[in-house]
Motif scaffolding. Structure first.
Motif: not given
Ligand code: CA
Length: 518
Positions: A34, A200, A203, A310, A313, A315, A318-319
């Motif tokens: 992401n 979803k 990315p 983030l 959740s 994320e 991986r952002t």
């Protein structure tokens, strides 16, 4: 069902599960990150704790400092034209201003020129832009947008919205946020989009753009007393000009104190006109800095909300998170406010990248990069190709911690076109290397819409950044720098030729060059 068939079925379910989870892991490894691209408006690098400097003790930006501690901080990131719209157009196209055409506030960026979001989307991303956009056309290429019209308002902002959230796709409507500060509203909108994303499985690529801390500085009410009892540290150059700039220079640049009668920060801050010059300047500076940093803290606290989301959740790791601002800002240095100038505080962009597994936490990079490089870099981060028409170069290898390649640029070009408009800054261009900065104030409006017609007297400035990082001593006329100046002029012309920014199309400019180049 016999025991044997039952066991066989169980085994096959297990096998399928193993293969599937293996595939998911493999797919996840291949899945590009992401990308959360956070951009503020006019947030100078020296107004960020992690960049050090005289404000660091005020702890103005704990969240951005966290990004720096967990990522890479660039110490030589520059814009190529320190003003809002040109910087945004440059970032979205990977091109210099004379190519995308936005030398000042027009012609904007139509659908066919919104290259970065289009190419990222083609690379398999769900795309959105939220907050300040400041280009004349709609951000049509994004899957979702919710942007301020023009500069937008600090309070009760309205937005232009298009996207399936929850309204039918492709309808453009206007949404208002009553009694909400723009930094809070922009963050609410970004969080809502992240939560309710339509795709979803892909990315995300989110441009999360604040209006703050652009002038006129208006903070959310909860910051009204922040820094109230603190003395904002002054730069020495607020009072002592040294040999900075051209001699006299009475009319250039919006000032803090009364130097520029037409426009100064005392006017903006409603400073008592009966105060003597020194007190007027001191009060104007204190009010200016407090208001500015209250807006900065509002940004920082809102970024913390997004990081929190983030993290919760799953994320965050991986952002890839990029923090930057469309350009820097003068915070009283040389008695200037605003941007536009090629001086360090104005042309330097903050640039911080947090990207777990790729970027070394707490690292810094001193290579020279500029905002023309941003689109190529973001594309390669998304595993997409960089098209030929982009003029920048991806700094992904630097993010990975690889050494600076031998052929990496050792200089960056700068050009401010909007001659004498708004803040009385003459048109200029120049070159900045690691050691020197050479600026040619050619002082002509040329063909730039809204530029002031009247030319100004041409002049040169040269700073030796090795010994004079605050640009207090213009050494252009110092004979011991004559050779340096000659070499830099040659480099400048090569750089102009390489990017195609040729003066030959402007007879007036060529005339000024004939008279003032040597
Ligand atoms: Ca700006």
């Amino acid at each position: 069902m016999t025991f044997l068939t039952h066991s066989l079925r169980l085994l096959s379910i297990l096998a399928v599960a193993l293969v599937t989870s293996g595939l998911t892991a493999a797919a996840d490894e291949k899945r590009p990150p992401n990308i959360l691209y956070i951009m503020t408006d006019d947030h100078a690098a020296h107004a960020i704790g992690a960049y050090g400097g005289r404000f660091a003790d005020l702890d103005p930006t704990p969240t951005i400092d966290r990004l720096a501690a967990e990522g890479m901080r660039f110490t030589n990131a520059f814009c190529i034209n320190s003003i809002c719209t040109p910087s945004r157009a440059t970032i979205l196209t990977g091109q210099y201003c004379h190519v995308h055409g936005n030398r000042a506030f027009a012609p904007g960026l139509g659908r066919e020129h919104q290259h970065l979001p289009r190419l990222i989307k083609e690379a398999g991303y769900e795309t959105a832009v939220v907050g300040k956009w400041h280009l004349l056309q709609e951000p049509e290429v994004f899957d979702y947008y919710c942007v301020l019209p023009g500069q937008g308002s600090y309070f009760n902002p309205i937005f232009r919205v298009r996207g399936p959230d929850p309204w039918p796709e492709n309808t453009i409507r206007v949404a208002g946020y009553d009694s909400v500060h723009s930094s809070d509203a922009i963050t609410d909108i970004a969080l809502r989009w992240l939560r309710n994303r339509q795709q979803k499985d892909k990315p995300f690529f989110l441009l999360y753009h604040f209006k703050a801390p652009h002038d006129n500085f208006e903070n959310a009410e909860r910051y009204d007393w922040l820094f109230e009892c603190q003395e904002m540290p002054e730069p020495d150059s607020l009072w002592e000009r040294g040999n900075h700039g051209p001699a006299g220079r009475p009319r250039y640049g919006t000032s803090i104190g009364r130097r520029n009668e037409r426009r100064n920060m005392g006017h903006h801050m409603f400073v008592d006109p009966d105060l003597d010059d020194q007190e007027y300047q001191r009060v104007a500076y204190q009010r200016y800095m407090k208001k500015y940093f209250r807006c900065v803290r509002g940004v920082d606290d809102n970024i913390a909300r997004v990081l929190d989301y983030l993290e919760k959740s799953g994320e965050l790791d991986r952002t890839a998170i990029v923090y930057t601002s469309d350009q820097g800002f003068m915070l009283g240095e040389h008695d200037y406010i605003d941007k536009r100038w090629m001086y360090e505080e104005s042309m330097r962009m903050p640039l911080i990248v947090r990207w777990p597994g790729v970027v070394e936490p707490g690292s810094t990079c001193a290579a020279i990069v500029n905002n023309v490089d941003f689109a190529p870099t973001l594309l390669t981060m998304a595993s997409a190709e960089v098209p030929e028409f982009m003029q920048g170069r991806s700094f992904l290898p630097l993010l990975r911690g690889e050494p600076e390649p031998d052929d990496w640029p050792k200089a960056t070009y700068y050009r401010y076109w909007l001659h004498m408009t708004h803040h009385d800054v003459p048109a200029h261009y120049g070159i900045r290397t690691h050691d020197f900065k050479l600026i040619f104030f050619y002082g002509l409006p040329l063909d730039v819409r809204n530029a002031l017609a009247e030319p100004t007297e041409p002049y040169w400035e040269l700073y030796d950044l090795r010994h004079d990082p605050r640009e207090m001593n213009n050494v252009y006329t110092d004979p011991s720098y004559a050779q340096v100046a000659t070499e830099l002029k040659e480099q400048l012309l090569h750089l102009k030729a390489r990017i195609g920014d040729n003066d030959e199309q402007y007879p007036d400019l060529m005339e000024v060059r004939r008279e003032h180049w040597d």
